[in-house]
Design a protein around this motif. Structure first.
Motif, short mmCIF file in Angstrom:
data_model
loop_
_atom_site.label_atom_id
_atom_site.label_comp_id
_atom_site.label_asym_id
_atom_site.label_seq_id
_atom_site.Cartn_x
_atom_site.Cartn_y
_atom_site.Cartn_z
N ASP A 6 0.84 -1.20 0.00
CA ASP A 6 0.00 0.00 0.00
C ASP A 6 0.88 1.25 0.00
O ASP A 6 1.02 1.95 1.00
CB ASP A 6 -0.93 -0.02 1.22
CG ASP A 6 -1.92 1.11 1.21
OD1 ASP A 6 -2.21 1.67 0.14
OD2 ASP A 6 -2.43 1.44 2.31
N SER A 10 -3.39 4.33 1.39
CA SER A 10 -4.83 4.57 1.26
C SER A 10 -5.67 3.48 1.92
O SER A 10 -6.89 3.53 1.86
CB SER A 10 -5.20 4.66 -0.22
OG SER A 10 -4.97 3.39 -0.85
N SER A 11 -5.04 2.50 2.51
CA SER A 11 -5.72 1.34 3.12
C SER A 11 -6.41 0.46 2.09
O SER A 11 -7.30 -0.33 2.42
CB SER A 11 -6.71 1.77 4.20
OG SER A 11 -6.03 2.43 5.24
N SER A 12 -6.04 0.61 0.84
CA SER A 12 -6.49 -0.29 -0.22
C SER A 12 -5.34 -0.46 -1.19
O SER A 12 -4.44 0.38 -1.27
CB SER A 12 -7.72 0.27 -0.94
OG SER A 12 -7.39 1.46 -1.61
N SER A 14 -4.11 -0.85 -5.04
CA SER A 14 -4.47 -0.68 -6.45
C SER A 14 -3.70 -1.69 -7.30
O SER A 14 -2.72 -2.29 -6.85
CB SER A 14 -4.15 0.74 -6.91
OG SER A 14 -2.75 0.92 -6.96
#
Length: 164
Positions: A6, A10-12, A14
């Motif tokens: 990460d 962003s705690s997600s 991509s």
């Protein structure tokens, strides 16, 4: 490993971040360069530096004798104010750590007042203290040209001599 993947915190994760994670340092470097507009020549110099270091590491792994870095790598980042030179210095600090040239990704950012003192005998020790602090990573002197742009009685030249 989630924190490593990460990149933008962003705690997600991509697809690009996953590509960078699985692709290694070269992918990571290109991902970092995407955020900086311009400075293409400097980006090319950093890419060449990286490829050279990686080639030397491969040669060593195959048993070839390869000289180490003859001296610490020095790079001049030239460009107008606000063009991303400091951002590239931060990337360079992280790159040098990723390829195990420096023990950390620490970037010591300084300007003329951080190196030059006002009284005789103070500039050398002040500059040496900055150098000592930067040994764990990279020293970036913002607007370094200002070290030589003082009067005859200015101590900027002493800072330059200490750095050399």
């Amino acid at each position: 490993d989630f924190e490593k993947i990460d990149i933008d915190r962003s705690s997600s994760i991509s697809w690009d971040e996953l590509k960078v994670y699985t692709g290694g340092t070269a992918e990571w470097l290109e991902h970092e360069f995407e955020s900086i507009v311009g400075l293409d020549e400097l980006k090319d110099q950093i890419r060449s530096f990286y490829r050279s270091i990686m080639l030397d590491q491969k040669r060593r792994q195959q048993g070839h004798q390869v000289g180490g870095l003859a001296k610490s790598p020095h790079i001049i980042f030239q460009g107008n104010p606000g063009t991303g030179k400091t951002s590239l210095a931060r990337i360079m600090a992280r790159l040098l750590h990723r390829i195990e040239i420096t023990p950390t990704d620490y970037l010591k950012e300084v300007q003329r007042p951080d190196l030059v003192a006002e009284h005789v005998g103070q500039t050398g020790p002040k500059t040496l203290a900055v150098i000592e602090d930067a040994k764990r990573g990279v020293l970036f002197i913002d607007e370094a040209y200002r070290l030589s742009s003082g009067s005859k009685n200015d101590f900027g030249r002493e800072a330059i001599e200490t750095l050399m």
